[in-house]
Write a protein that holds these residues in place. Sequence first.
Motif, PDB file in Angstrom:
ATOM      1  N   ALA A   1      39.538   1.742  62.046  1.00  0.00           N
ATOM      2  CA  ALA A   1      39.053   2.931  61.340  1.00  0.00           C
ATOM      3  C   ALA A   1      39.340   2.863  59.849  1.00  0.00           C
ATOM      4  O   ALA A   1      38.537   3.334  59.024  1.00  0.00           O
ATOM      5  CB  ALA A   1      39.703   4.179  61.937  1.00  0.00           C
ATOM      6  N   LEU A   2      40.471   2.270  59.477  1.00  0.00           N
ATOM      7  CA  LEU A   2      40.891   2.235  58.074  1.00  0.00           C
ATOM      8  C   LEU A   2      40.443   0.974  57.339  1.00  0.00           C
ATOM      9  O   LEU A   2      40.747   0.808  56.159  1.00  0.00           O
ATOM     10  CB  LEU A   2      42.415   2.387  57.992  1.00  0.00           C
ATOM     11  N   ALA A   3      39.719   0.106  58.025  1.00  0.00           N
ATOM     12  CA  ALA A   3      39.228  -1.122  57.387  1.00  0.00           C
ATOM     13  C   ALA A   3      38.410  -0.853  56.127  1.00  0.00           C
ATOM     14  O   ALA A   3      38.489  -1.623  55.158  1.00  0.00           O
ATOM     15  CB  ALA A   3      38.414  -1.940  58.392  1.00  0.00           C
ATOM     16  N   PRO A   4      37.624   0.245  56.070  1.00  0.00           N
ATOM     17  CA  PRO A   4      36.848   0.508  54.845  1.00  0.00           C
ATOM     18  C   PRO A   4      37.712   0.717  53.598  1.00  0.00           C
ATOM     19  O   PRO A   4      37.180   0.671  52.478  1.00  0.00           O
ATOM     20  CB  PRO A   4      36.076   1.790  55.191  1.00  0.00           C
ATOM     21  N   LEU A   5      39.002   0.925  53.761  1.00  0.00           N
ATOM     22  CA  LEU A   5      39.877   1.159  52.611  1.00  0.00           C
ATOM     23  C   LEU A   5      40.345  -0.141  51.965  1.00  0.00           C
ATOM     24  O   LEU A   5      41.113  -0.101  50.986  1.00  0.00           O
ATOM     25  CB  LEU A   5      41.084   2.010  53.038  1.00  0.00           C
ATOM     26  N   GLY A   6      39.912  -1.264  52.479  1.00  0.00           N
ATOM     27  CA  GLY A   6      40.201  -2.538  51.825  1.00  0.00           C
ATOM     28  C   GLY A   6      41.313  -3.322  52.482  1.00  0.00           C
ATOM     29  O   GLY A   6      42.133  -2.782  53.221  1.00  0.00           O
ATOM     30  N   SER A   7      41.350  -4.626  52.184  1.00  0.00           N
ATOM     31  CA  SER A   7      42.293  -5.528  52.850  1.00  0.00           C
ATOM     32  C   SER A   7      43.742  -5.226  52.499  1.00  0.00           C
ATOM     33  O   SER A   7      44.629  -5.320  53.356  1.00  0.00           O
ATOM     34  CB  SER A   7      41.956  -6.977  52.480  1.00  0.00           C
TER      35      SER A   7
ATOM     36  N   ALA B   1      44.801  -2.186  54.458  1.00  0.00           N
ATOM     37  CA  ALA B   1      44.835  -2.516  55.884  1.00  0.00           C
ATOM     38  C   ALA B   1      46.044  -3.375  56.225  1.00  0.00           C
ATOM     39  O   ALA B   1      46.693  -3.185  57.265  1.00  0.00           O
ATOM     40  CB  ALA B   1      43.545  -3.223  56.281  1.00  0.00           C
ATOM     41  N   GLN B   2      46.365  -4.331  55.364  1.00  0.00           N
ATOM     42  CA  GLN B   2      47.523  -5.191  55.610  1.00  0.00           C
ATOM     43  C   GLN B   2      48.829  -4.395  55.582  1.00  0.00           C
ATOM     44  O   GLN B   2      49.725  -4.618  56.398  1.00  0.00           O
ATOM     45  CB  GLN B   2      47.561  -6.311  54.576  1.00  0.00           C
ATOM     46  N   ALA B   3      48.919  -3.467  54.630  1.00  0.00           N
ATOM     47  CA  ALA B   3      50.125  -2.638  54.550  1.00  0.00           C
ATOM     48  C   ALA B   3      50.262  -1.768  55.795  1.00  0.00           C
ATOM     49  O   ALA B   3      51.374  -1.574  56.321  1.00  0.00           O
ATOM     50  CB  ALA B   3      50.074  -1.770  53.294  1.00  0.00           C
ATOM     51  N   PHE B   4      49.139  -1.261  56.299  1.00  0.00           N
ATOM     52  CA  PHE B   4      49.183  -0.415  57.488  1.00  0.00           C
ATOM     53  C   PHE B   4      49.538  -1.248  58.726  1.00  0.00           C
ATOM     54  O   PHE B   4      50.299  -0.807  59.600  1.00  0.00           O
ATOM     55  CB  PHE B   4      47.847   0.297  57.695  1.00  0.00           C
ATOM     56  N   ALA B   5      48.975  -2.436  58.808  1.00  0.00           N
ATOM     57  CA  ALA B   5      49.275  -3.320  59.941  1.00  0.00           C
ATOM     58  C   ALA B   5      50.758  -3.693  59.963  1.00  0.00           C
ATOM     59  O   ALA B   5      51.386  -3.764  61.026  1.00  0.00           O
ATOM     60  CB  ALA B   5      48.412  -4.578  59.856  1.00  0.00           C
ATOM     61  N   HIS B   6      51.324  -3.914  58.797  1.00  0.00           N
ATOM     62  CA  HIS B   6      52.758  -4.238  58.699  1.00  0.00           C
ATOM     63  C   HIS B   6      53.600  -3.064  59.179  1.00  0.00           C
ATOM     64  O   HIS B   6      54.610  -3.240  59.883  1.00  0.00           O
ATOM     65  CB  HIS B   6      53.108  -4.595  57.258  1.00  0.00           C
TER      66      HIS B   6
ATOM     67  N   ASP C   1      29.775   3.631  48.861  1.00  0.00           N
ATOM     68  CA  ASP C   1      30.047   2.324  48.249  1.00  0.00           C
ATOM     69  C   ASP C   1      31.415   1.849  48.721  1.00  0.00           C
ATOM     70  O   ASP C   1      32.424   2.018  48.044  1.00  0.00           O
ATOM     71  CB  ASP C   1      30.017   2.434  46.714  1.00  0.00           C
ATOM     72  N   GLN C   2      31.448   1.246  49.912  1.00  0.00           N
ATOM     73  CA  GLN C   2      32.721   0.908  50.549  1.00  0.00           C
ATOM     74  C   GLN C   2      33.551  -0.064  49.715  1.00  0.00           C
ATOM     75  O   GLN C   2      34.743   0.147  49.499  1.00  0.00           O
ATOM     76  CB  GLN C   2      32.465   0.318  51.936  1.00  0.00           C
ATOM     77  N   GLN C   3      32.948  -1.135  49.231  1.00  0.00           N
ATOM     78  CA  GLN C   3      33.707  -2.157  48.508  1.00  0.00           C
ATOM     79  C   GLN C   3      34.251  -1.612  47.179  1.00  0.00           C
ATOM     80  O   GLN C   3      35.426  -1.790  46.867  1.00  0.00           O
ATOM     81  CB  GLN C   3      32.835  -3.381  48.251  1.00  0.00           C
ATOM     82  N   GLY C   4      33.400  -0.956  46.413  1.00  0.00           N
ATOM     83  CA  GLY C   4      33.841  -0.410  45.142  1.00  0.00           C
ATOM     84  C   GLY C   4      34.878   0.677  45.332  1.00  0.00           C
ATOM     85  O   GLY C   4      35.830   0.797  44.552  1.00  0.00           O
ATOM     86  N   PHE C   5      34.700   1.481  46.383  1.00  0.00           N
ATOM     87  CA  PHE C   5      35.645   2.553  46.663  1.00  0.00           C
ATOM     88  C   PHE C   5      37.025   1.987  46.969  1.00  0.00           C
ATOM     89  O   PHE C   5      38.042   2.499  46.475  1.00  0.00           O
ATOM     90  CB  PHE C   5      35.158   3.395  47.845  1.00  0.00           C
ATOM     91  N   ALA C   6      37.099   0.958  47.799  1.00  0.00           N
ATOM     92  CA  ALA C   6      38.386   0.411  48.230  1.00  0.00           C
ATOM     93  C   ALA C   6      39.234  -0.030  47.041  1.00  0.00           C
ATOM     94  O   ALA C   6      40.449   0.202  47.007  1.00  0.00           O
ATOM     95  CB  ALA C   6      38.163  -0.755  49.193  1.00  0.00           C
ATOM     96  N   LEU C   7      38.611  -0.666  46.070  1.00  0.00           N
ATOM     97  CA  LEU C   7      39.348  -1.136  44.890  1.00  0.00           C
ATOM     98  C   LEU C   7      39.917   0.040  44.103  1.00  0.00           C
ATOM     99  O   LEU C   7      41.094   0.028  43.689  1.00  0.00           O
ATOM    100  CB  LEU C   7      38.430  -1.972  44.000  1.00  0.00           C
ATOM    101  N   LYS C   8      39.103   1.059  43.879  1.00  0.00           N
ATOM    102  CA  LYS C   8      39.565   2.220  43.113  1.00  0.00           C
ATOM    103  C   LYS C   8      40.614   3.007  43.886  1.00  0.00           C
ATOM    104  O   LYS C   8      41.605   3.479  43.303  1.00  0.00           O
ATOM    105  CB  LYS C   8      38.364   3.124  42.767  1.00  0.00           C
ATOM    106  N   TYR C   9      40.403   3.154  45.183  1.00  0.00           N
ATOM    107  CA  TYR C   9      41.319   3.968  45.978  1.00  0.00           C
ATOM    108  C   TYR C   9      42.712   3.336  46.061  1.00  0.00           C
ATOM    109  O   TYR C   9      43.719   4.029  45.932  1.00  0.00           O
ATOM    110  CB  TYR C   9      40.745   4.166  47.378  1.00  0.00           C
ATOM    111  N   THR C  10      42.751   2.029  46.263  1.00  0.00           N
ATOM    112  CA  THR C  10      44.041   1.345  46.292  1.00  0.00           C
ATOM    113  C   THR C  10      44.752   1.480  44.950  1.00  0.00           C
ATOM    114  O   THR C  10      45.971   1.689  44.893  1.00  0.00           O
ATOM    115  CB  THR C  10      43.861  -0.142  46.650  1.00  0.00           C
TER     116      THR C  10
END
Length: 609
Positions: A332-338, A341-346, A550-559
């Motif tokens: 579900a959270l994959a759209p927020l960027g790698s 997602a990695q921080a959440f998986a950890h 805009d999933q890709q552009g959003f992920a960069l700004k949101y992080t």
Amino acid sequence: MRVFKIVNRKYSATFILSLLCLSFHAFAQQFDPFNGKAVEFHVQFSRYFKSGVDEKASRIIVIDSVSRFKRDSAWAPGNLRSHLDAYEKLLVSIERHYQYFTLKCYVNNKDTLSKQVYSQLGDSIGSLQGMVSRMLLRPNIVKVTGTETKYRYLLEQSAREATHNLTDQEEAVINRLSDAMTGHLTDRYDDLMDQIKAGNRSAILKSPDSVSRRTGMAAYYKAYDDHGELFAATLIDIALQKTAQAKLRGFKSATERAYQRSLQLPEASVKQLLVEITEHAGVLQDYQRLQSGQVKRVTGLGQVHSWDTFLPTGLVTQPMSYEQAKTLILAALAPLGSEYAQAFAHLLDPANGKLDIAGGPDRVTEFTSVGFPGVPESLYMKSFSGSEREVSRLAHEGGHAVHEQLMGDHLAVPSYSKGPGFLFEAYAIFNELLLMDELEKRAKTPINKAYYTKMFLDKLSLELFTSVEEGTFEQGLYDGVADGNIHNREDIDNLYASIMNPYDIYFAGEPERRSEWTNKRLLYDDPIYNVNYLYAILVSCKLYTMVHQDQQGFALKYTALLKNGFDAPATDLLKKIMGFGLDHEALLKGALGLMKSKTALLQTLYQSF
């Protein structure tokens, strides 16, 4: 009609509902979401200190360092940066102990020694922060606010708050009186709530028999209604106390003080939003009517009450295993960027020792992240059963934890991890919306898709409309008490009814609900906080819309937004990084548009089966 092939709809629907509720309850009782490995889902305290002995030795050194730092009064423009650097380093050191004992108290509410140390550490942190605040208000320090870069916002905040600061002696007196009165009022409320035997609301709402639901909820409301005068007196006393405290600090009202501190907004702006949403009450009523019609359709009820809307109208789900929940949340959270997602998986990997969610005896009823920059991050939940509600809670509280982790990994000034509560809530609620999106996406049938679309709408209506109902109620309560227009339970009942009637299609026909404000704990435990959830959902809906555009552009700004922390006012940060501010008209339009579109989708789904 193609819902069920029923000869006698009334009794057959009741029988079906009975089977659904009983089968779910029996399954939930024997379900283990951890597959026999619950021991792996408790936090590793060694991440904080090697042992209890090591912690105690370190704590003695830290407390001594705090005492020595507080005795240093030689603050000047030339050594300001070095003093603040030392302060931030010291804050991280003492917070490590404070977060450690926070967890200790959570996992064992009978650990009196940990509670004592926790309280002492909290006092030490408060006195340290108070001392630094006073130093930053020295005239020679205030003069350099414009030239200092690293700590500019810290200095600006101190200068802004200076007009509302009291002398140390005044602050000490007010705190002593306030703590005593707050404790008395909270104890009065808690004691009263403990005495009331209202029955199990959840069990009443799940009853397949309409008469049992009606009589059960009437008795439930009456149990609180019988003590309405005492509830009213308590709420009025809290409002009087909060108003007096605010005026002593130079605010016009308790609400002005609360909005400035938690929302960074003027009271007039908040009031305007509360009034404006009333004009859109029809959006909520349209959803309520749709749901009422579906309940009639499935159950055969001639008249639907608010307590009937909790009945299952299609799908009844089973709990998930932890691994299933983990997989679902990460998808579900994959759209927020790698990076996110990695921080959440950890966080969700029990091998990393960050989770304490497996339950046990004597645990505090709390669901929260525990962390601070430079300190290990943890996630505590009293328990985790695998229900959809708790999966959503895991995504929400995990969002807080990952946000804190991202700030901690990138902030040069740990104090900038503290910011307005509504933004923290906005980011966490955003996770819940994405989770429900994923559930709806995975659903294979119209019934299943309708179930998850309704879940989304229930969350949206709760955070948007229930928040505005409660926020408007508190605003009216505090205004009325301050103006001398609210004196008793009848006055509060009338205020509550005047707010609920325009929103709730059921309220006018359910007079037993006029005093349901008595059972809204946040009014007593955390006054004037409800409106934070209103602003949170407005921001969450904007983020939700943006990530779908805009999933890709959003992920960069949101992080980048999450990493940044709070080195500027909330609206400035949002404008700078995300491209939108706290323009409530635009945000409200977006949230209402989302609710309308989801309601239309749900109507289409209901018509398809």
